[in-house]
Design an enzyme around this catalytic site. Structure first.
Site, short mmCIF file in Angstrom:
data_model
loop_
_atom_site.label_atom_id
_atom_site.label_comp_id
_atom_site.label_asym_id
_atom_site.label_seq_id
_atom_site.Cartn_x
_atom_site.Cartn_y
_atom_site.Cartn_z
N ASP A 1 -10.80 1.59 -3.79
CA ASP A 1 -11.34 1.21 -2.49
C ASP A 1 -12.86 1.10 -2.54
OD1 ASP A 1 -9.06 0.83 -1.05
OD2 ASP A 1 -9.11 2.74 0.02
N ASP B 1 0.83 -1.21 0.00
CA ASP B 1 0.00 0.00 0.00
C ASP B 1 0.86 1.26 0.00
OD1 ASP B 1 -2.42 1.39 0.09
OD2 ASP B 1 -3.26 0.02 1.58
C1 GLA Z 1 -5.90 1.54 2.12
C2 GLA Z 1 -6.28 0.44 1.15
C3 GLA Z 1 -7.33 -0.43 1.76
C4 GLA Z 1 -6.82 -1.00 3.06
C5 GLA Z 1 -6.40 0.12 3.98
C6 GLA Z 1 -5.73 -0.40 5.22
O1 GLA Z 1 -6.95 2.44 2.28
O2 GLA Z 1 -6.69 0.97 -0.06
O3 GLA Z 1 -7.69 -1.48 0.87
O4 GLA Z 1 -5.76 -1.88 2.83
O5 GLA Z 1 -5.49 1.00 3.34
O6 GLA Z 1 -5.37 0.61 6.09
#
Ligand code: GLA
Length: 703
Positions: A507, A450
């Site tokens: 997301d 991430d």
């Molecule tokens: C980001 C990612 C999510 C998740 C969160 C975890 O927002 O896009 O899918 O993994 O971090 O904190």
């Protein structure tokens, strides 16, 4: 006045029988070359010298006596009337205005290198082209070498012309939970300038551009397309010059190089020409990503169905709950379990612990082993979330090494975090050691990587540092696949795809939003790398409640996974999900290698695509109803790229989903129908009436 004979080169992407496109470069004397032709394949014996001369436009009042070349790197010092391809200064800040002259050229199979130099300024410029006969992508980069260190402000990848018979361009913007939004901008004199200065690829400006010629649609007409494969933020210039010519420039965001150096290089520009509409461009990109760019640990391994626990438990990790969820996910058909954020440090929310990559003993007193064993016992592999480039001020590492963070001490935080200075090798060693300790101790085959905030300022060293870290981890753990995530789709480009194997497209697990996002992302991305998960009944980012059938089929359009708490599923929902997942597993073998063709839908409420097997023998159509239609009955949906003379047997895969309000008897409701390709492409298939927020899935076989 005699004109010197031009130097000429041609690039053709032969695929055994014929080329799909020809590019002709020509240079006046020793000057930099320009692209004098790009389009349908030229006959092998075309006289390139004549073409170069025929390309020259006239001169009238108010113009220079000769039109400055729109070269691969337009030079300010040759009176070029638009943006130059190179802007640099000496160490003491004096502008340099180079004029390059021919040195040599080198052809090696499908590759062509052109070398130029400016002896007065001690500079050398190399253009590196390659064609790919199977994907039809032309790759191109520019390399600048200097005898003494210089400051670089701007270096464009080889500059290409945009077509004249084009009224508009399409580029891509976006936001969190709303990636890949297409914008159409009419051509007019001046510049369409897009620059991403956030230091990552970004949701805001995906580095892609489509230039349809007049009348082009998804399925027909001519189109050109570009993608700049770099994860640090790019700049795009689409400029119409006063004389009407058009140039397209791509490069790193301006002034991203923070110190003087003797070598600079652009990332790879990917470009293609299509005479089968935007789909021709999309298919070229899809194939190139899947077959050329992604370095699969095991290409023959089917893409496993994912389960990701983020929206089920967030930071609340309890071993018995996670085990229960894992068992249920496996029962639904999941093959890989990904443990998301919350397993390390004291990570009970997003305010702390990033960079403290040691297992939280409060949540996992015996380490990750018991959960991983359970997951393996369920027949799934195990994946783990990291956010390697980041640090929370509230973390052991930030307390010990505050200087490892990038940017000013009083900078504005993003999600309560700072970025680490990836240009610092000690920082990279530290992250590598922590990640390697976890990956080395367990049987882990997947990392969700991430990157949840933008950088305090753009800096190319940061991106090169991230690439170096990923490359090193991949060398050490060659069997581990990586997912590129950045708050969803904030780091998607072909530079990161050369190091990763999947993107977390968004997301948004809202199937309605996802249907649109993945439809538009398919202009660049294949199924094989595009993650898509079945989210919770009530979507956590939109509040929308959507039926499981729709959620499941939208996920089944790409690399399928689940992300809801399976304990919320009713028996009916679990059954539907199991069935659709089983369908996906039966079909993923050919779908992973298929081309995603966006259909020209007569009804704007219907977003439809046809996934076409490479051998043309079968296809599946996903027709998603994204809104209520204006007219009362469904409009026929035209298919594409079929053999007009062949007969195809088509059948609804989800016939049983027809609502009671579909009262008529369209043939497809009863079973398979055999129809000629011509009919399917020119009349189109007649689907039963259905609700908005639903999907028809039509399977087709060539008889
Ligand atoms: C980001 C990612 C999510 C998740 C969160 C975890 O927002 O896009 O899918 O993994 O971090 O904190």
């Amino acid at each position: 006045m005699t004109t010197p004979t031009p130097r000429t080169w041609r690039l053709d992407d032969h695929d055994g029988t014929a080329a799909r496109q020809t590019l002709v470069l020509a240079a006046t004397g020793d000057r930099l070359p320009q692209c004098v032709y790009w389009g349908d394949p030229l006959p092998p014996d075309a006289n390139l010298t004549t073409l170069a001369a025929a390309h020259a436009i006239d001169v009238t009042g108010g113009m220079l006596d000769e039109n400055p070349d729109l070269s691969l790197c337009p030079e300010a010092a040759r009176t070029f009337p638009g943006q130059p391809g190179l802007i640099l200064r000496t160490r003491d800040g004096t502008p340099i205005l180079p004029r390059f002259l021919y040195v040599s050229d080198d052809r090696n199979g499908d590759a062509l290198d052109l070398r130029y130099a400016d002896a007065d300024h001690g500079l050398r410029l190399t253009f590196r082209f390659a064609t790919d006969p199977s994907t039809h992508i032309v790759t191109a980069r520019t390399i600048l070498d200097a005898d003494a260190p210089v400051h670089l402000h701007w270096l464009a990848a080889p500059v290409l012309p945009a077509p004249q018979l084009s009224d508009e361009m399409i580029d891509v913007s976006g936001r969190w939970c709303g990636e890949f939004q297409l914008n159409r901008t009419p051509w007019s004199p001046g510049i369409r300038y897009r620059e991403n200065r956030t230091g990552r690829t970004g949701h805001e400006h995906f580095p892609g551009l489509l230039v349809p010629c007049r009348g082009a649609t998804n399925t027909r007409g001519e189109a050109y397309a570009f993608h700049y494969g770099w994860s640090g933020g790019h700049r795009m210039i689409a400029e119409e010059l006063p004389d009407g010519r058009r140039q397209i420039q791509w490069g790193h965001a301006a002034r991203m190089e923070t110190h003087a150096a003797t070598r600079f290089e652009t990332a790879t520009l990917h470009a293609t020409y299509s005479r089968t509409g935007l789909n021709g461009c999309a298919v070229a990109f899809q194939r190139h990503v899947r077959d050329r760019i992604v370095d699969w640990p095991d290409r023959s391994r089917p893409r496993p169905v994912h389960y990701n626990c983020w929206e089920a438990v967030y930071f609340d990790h309890r071993l018995p709950v996670l085990k229960d969820i894992a068992s249920r996910a496996a029962d639904l058909g999941a093959e890989r379990f990904v443990l998301d954020d919350g397993w390390f440090g004291q990570r009970d929310d997003d305010t702390r612990s990033l960079s403290d990559w040691t297992v939280d003993p409060r949540k996992y007193p015996d380490g990750l082993g018991p959960l991983i064993d359970h997951v393996h016992g369920c027949g799934m592999t195990f994946g783990l979330w990291f956010e390697p480039e980041m640090v929370n001020p509230d973390s052991d590492i930030h307390r010990a090494h505050p200087d490892w963070a990038l940017g000013a001490a009083d900078q504005t935080l993003g999600r309560q975090q700072k970025a680490l200075d990836m240009g610092n090798p000690r920082v990279r060693d530290f992250i590598h050691a922590r990640m390697a300790a976890i990956l080395g101790a367990h049987d882990i085959d997947y990392v969700k990587w991430d990157h949840n905030r933008v950088l305090p300022m753009p800096d190319a060293d940061q991106t090169r540092g991230s690439y170096a870290l990923i490359d090193r981890l991949r060398r050490d753990f060659p069997g581990v696949e990586i997912e590129s995530c950045a708050s969803g789709g904030g780091r998607i480009d072909f530079g990161i795809m050369a190091r990763t194997h999947r993107v977390w497209l968004s997301d948004s697990n809202d199937a309605l939003e996802r249907l649109r996002i993945q439809h538009d992302a398919a202009l660049f991305l294949p199924l094989a790398v595009t993650g898509s998960h079945v989210g919770p009944r009530r979507c956590h980012t939109s509040g929308r409640v959507l039926d499981i059938r729709f959620r499941a089929w939208v996920a089944a359009q790409r690399h399928m996974g689940f992300e809801m708490d399976p304990r919320e599923l009713t028996e009916d929902e679990a059954r539907v999900l199991r069935d659709v997942t089983a369908w996906w597993k039966r079909n993923r073998g050919w779908m992973t290698g298929a081309d995603i063709l966006r259909l020209d839908s007569a009804d704007p409420a219907v977003l439809a695509e046809q996934q076409m097997a490479r051998d043309g023998g079968r296809f599946v159509v996903f027709a998603g109803k994204a809104a209520t239609s204006a007219q009362i009955a469904p409009r026929p949906l035209r298919l594409t790229a079929l053999d007009p003379d062949a007969t195809y047997r088509i059948e609804l895969a989800n016939r049983a989903d027809a609502p009671a309000l579909s009262r008529g008897t369209p043939l497809l409701k009863d079973g398979p129908v055999d129809l000629p390709g011509t009919w399917l492409m020119h009349h189109g298939i007649v689907l039963p009436w259905t609700y908005p927020d639903s999907m028809w899935v039509v399977e087709g076989h060539r008889l």
